[in-house]
Write a protein that holds these residues in place. Structure first.
Motif, short mmCIF file in Angstrom:
data_model
loop_
_atom_site.label_atom_id
_atom_site.label_comp_id
_atom_site.label_asym_id
_atom_site.label_seq_id
_atom_site.Cartn_x
_atom_site.Cartn_y
_atom_site.Cartn_z
N ASP A 106 -48.45 -12.24 42.00
CA ASP A 106 -48.34 -10.84 42.41
C ASP A 106 -49.72 -10.25 42.71
N VAL A 107 -50.69 -10.56 41.87
CA VAL A 107 -52.04 -9.98 42.02
C VAL A 107 -52.76 -10.57 43.23
N TYR A 108 -52.63 -11.88 43.44
CA TYR A 108 -53.47 -12.55 44.45
C TYR A 108 -52.69 -12.98 45.69
N GLU A 109 -51.50 -12.43 45.87
CA GLU A 109 -50.71 -12.76 47.05
C GLU A 109 -51.51 -12.47 48.33
N GLY A 110 -51.52 -13.44 49.23
CA GLY A 110 -52.22 -13.26 50.50
C GLY A 110 -53.68 -13.68 50.48
N THR A 111 -54.23 -13.92 49.30
CA THR A 111 -55.62 -14.38 49.20
C THR A 111 -55.65 -15.90 49.20
N PRO A 112 -56.84 -16.50 49.31
CA PRO A 112 -56.91 -17.97 49.27
C PRO A 112 -56.50 -18.56 47.92
N LEU A 113 -56.31 -17.70 46.90
CA LEU A 113 -55.98 -18.18 45.57
C LEU A 113 -54.51 -18.52 45.39
N SER A 114 -53.63 -17.88 46.14
CA SER A 114 -52.21 -17.88 45.77
C SER A 114 -51.46 -19.16 46.10
N LYS A 131 -63.68 -16.09 38.18
CA LYS A 131 -62.73 -16.16 37.06
C LYS A 131 -61.30 -16.43 37.53
N PRO A 132 -60.84 -15.81 38.62
CA PRO A 132 -59.46 -16.12 39.08
C PRO A 132 -59.27 -17.60 39.41
N TYR A 133 -60.35 -18.29 39.81
CA TYR A 133 -60.22 -19.71 40.12
C TYR A 133 -60.06 -20.56 38.86
N VAL A 134 -60.53 -20.05 37.73
CA VAL A 134 -60.26 -20.74 36.46
C VAL A 134 -58.77 -20.63 36.15
N GLU A 135 -58.22 -19.43 36.34
CA GLU A 135 -56.78 -19.25 36.16
C GLU A 135 -56.01 -20.15 37.12
N MET A 136 -56.43 -20.18 38.36
CA MET A 136 -55.76 -20.99 39.36
C MET A 136 -55.78 -22.46 38.97
#
Length: 630
Positions: free
Chosen positions: A84-92, A59-64
């Motif tokens: 803020d939520v995904y800082e440091g992850t591959p999503l940010s 789901k976060p990748y849909v947001e991304m």
């Protein structure tokens, strides 16, 4: 980890991913793919509705997908929350990068600075520093950060130009920094920058740029004494660079040139030692008559693994057993050095000392351990250990959002995204969690991730995970059809790709057994595209057939065929001696380190697979009796 989970429905979905029950993976992934398309469509209302209904690990990748494509100012609250939520992850980063680029287009300087994070993206970094200057930041504090952006081996984006002009105007562009960059550019960078950097040098030094350019294009230019007129420190740097390259192309010319330059150039001791090292390494690898002289010139504290290897090879080629003993005795030795010291002691008639060293080495599970066991007529020691993971830890990792995202991408065959999530997962885990993750990956047949992760935590004794029977029916079928040992084909694939069907190399090889399209097409007697080589069935069929072909070219010698799989048969044929040489001596003298290590690894892996297939004999027993020759 619970922070990322949203609601009971998602918990049920996570359970279905772990156990394979409740919901089919196909249905779950279809929902994600459909939502991703909606996110990219630009219909915000539909996107928000779809997102609110979606319950999926990705789901976060849909947001991304939405925020990356539509980084509008009115989306700032969602962007800020997401970052803020995904800082440091591959999503940010993709969202941040897209957001920063849009802020730059809109000239929102303060907001750009607020959201900027350190990055390897030079354009964004230069914009950040420019905007700081524009908004009144102290110039000294900002401009000192520009220096490492300018002193690089390549061109920088146009966004940096105005910043560089301010930097230069304030006196930061010194002759020393120009020389520093020229050296980087000439020796390993974008050589087309040399004419520009020439104009930045003081007039009396501009000839140095021409010298560097000539030596970069052709290292033999460093041999021409007439080119060097002032015998300065900077000239000596160019000479050293050129001769360290020339020694690999024309050793005799490099040796003559060094003797002549040595009389006139103000070489430092460090420069001399770097030349000694490069000359020794090159000459030893070429079996040059001067190799021993140069090996002895290198200070002992600079004898690294590569140099020790060639010192050893040089001594072996001369059958200098006392020399080997003198070089290695009473030192901390790796398995290679221990084996050859024991071998040399045996050749000197010191049987008891030799046997004791072979006995100790025979307990090791590697190429030299298997060789030592064979010389003592002992079975191999695999030292296998079962993997033990606490159920609670395994369950915790199995429910981790990072694991679920990696697993979902793996099932979707989006392997690059799966790898990014997997790397983030293991890099933020304890050793026990990494072990649990490796076990989970093994259960889903994600073999290369298992192998890499276990190596990262140095868990080498879990052989069932590190040497999986991947694609077993295909390897058995096509190895039998090609009349080759299945342990051999398994060992090749394990070394080539760690059983990743989508592996690719810088040399343009693809798939499980890393085949070049040209090689595959030749073996297939018909054109084979790169895309087709990612198919495990086709790749294994052609790979095993290629091994059969190489074995026939090598007159049945699988050692020569193995080396040829890595380096090419015609190159290996040049390394074959006219008179027979012992297998282990020949392998140790292979000129290419990559091929030398390749043969050792493949034969060690082959022994492991041979044993895993229930065959107890030491394959190296026959190898130590083998002679290699044309």
């Amino acid at each position: 980890m619970a922070f990322f989970q949203r609601g009971l429905r998602l918990a049920v979905l996570c359970s279905s991913f772990i156990t394979g029950t409740a919901l089919s993976a196909s249905t779950i992934h279809d929902d994600f793919i459909a939502a991703e398309k909606v996110a990219k469509s630009g219909n915000k209302k539909r996107y928000q509705q779809t997102l609110s209904e979606l319950e999926h690990p990705l789901k976060p990748y849909v947001e991304m997908a939405y925020l990356e494509k539509y980084p509008y100012l009115n989306n700032e609250p969602d962007i800020k929350r997401f970052l803020d939520v995904y800082e440091g992850t591959p999503l940010s980063w993709k969202v941040r990068e897209s957001w920063l680029e849009n802020l730059a287009r809109l000239n929102k300087k303060a907001k750009f600075i607020e959201y900027f994070k350190d990055t390897s993206n030079s354009e964004l970094t230069c914009l950040n520093l420019r905007y700081q200057l524009d908004l009144g930041a102290p110039s000294a504090a900002v401009l000192k950060q520009v220096t490492p952006l300018w002193v690089v081996e390549k061109s920088q984006p146009k966004a940096c130009d105005s910043l560089f002009r301010k930097w230069q105007k304030q006196g930061y562009l010194t002759p020393e920094r120009v020389w520093q960059r020229l050296t980087l550019v000439a020796q390993k960078g974008q050589h087309s920058l040399i004419p520009y950097l020439k104009t930045q040098l003081p007039k009396q030094e501009q000839y140095l740029a021409d010298l560097y350019y000539a030596v970069r294009k052709d290292p033999s230019a460093a041999a021409g004494l007439y080119r060097f007129k002032q015998y300065t420190v900077k000239e000596s740097e160019i000479v050293v660079y050129g001769l360290k390259r020339l020694i690999w192309r024309d050793p005799d010319l490099a040796l003559r040139a060094w003797d002549k330059h040595l009389e006139k150039m103000p070489f430092s001791e460090a420069q001399k030692e770097s030349v000694y090292y490069s000359f020794a390494l090159s000459l030893a690898s070429k079996q040059h008559k001067e190799a021993k002289f140069w090996l002895n010139k290198v200070p002992k504290d600079q004898h690294d693994k590569s140099l020790k290897q060639w010192q050893l090879t040089n001594l072996l080629q001369q059958s200098d057993w006392p020399g080997i003993v003198a070089y290695f005795i009473d030192k901390e030795l790796d398995n290679s050095q221990q084996y050859w010291l024991a071998y040399a002691l045996k050749e000197q008639g010191k049987e008891a000392e030799s046997e004791a060293m072979f006995q100790a080495l025979a307990q090791k599970r590697d190429y030299y351990g298997f060789l030592a066991a064979a010389r003592l007529q002992l079975p191999v020691s695999l030292q296998e250990q079962p993997i033990v993971v606490d159920d609670a830890v395994k369950q915790s990792v199995a429910q981790a959002p990072g694991y679920l995202r990696a697993k979902a991408f793996f099932e979707l065959e989006r392997f690059t995204s799966a790898r990014r999530e997997w790397n983030y997962l293991v890099n933020t885990s304890t050793e026990e969690e990494k072990l649990a993750a490796a076990l989970l990956a093994h259960e889903m047949d994600w073999h290369d991730s298992v192998i890499i992760t276990l190596a990262q935590i140095e868990r080498y004794h879990h052989l069932d995970l590190r040497f999986p029977l991947a694609y077993e029916s295909l390897f058995e079928r096509y190895s039998k059809r090609s009349n080759i040992d299945v342990s051999w084909s398994y060992a090749i694939a394990r070394r080539e790709s760690s059983f990743s069907p989508t592996a690719s190399s810088s040399a343009g090889a693809y798939g499980l057994m890393q085949l070049l399209p040209s090689t595959a097409s030749y073996i297939n007697k018909g054109s084979i595209s790169r895309r087709k080589l990612y198919d495990p069935k086709l790749n294994i069929r052609l790979g095993t057939n290629y091994l059969k072909y190489l074995k026939r070219k090598a007159k049945g010698n699988e050692v020569v065929a193995t080396a040829s799989y890595n380096a090419g048969y015609h190159r290996v044929a040049k390394w074959l001696p006219k008179e027979g040489v012992d297998f282990d001596l020949w392998v140790e003298g292979i000129p290419y380190r990559e091929t030398r290590d390749y043969v050792k690894n493949v034969y060690a892996y082959r022994q492991v697979y041979h044993t895993r297939f229930g065959k107890n004999e030491n394959l190296f027993t026959d190898l130590v009796k083998m002679k290699i020759q044309k």
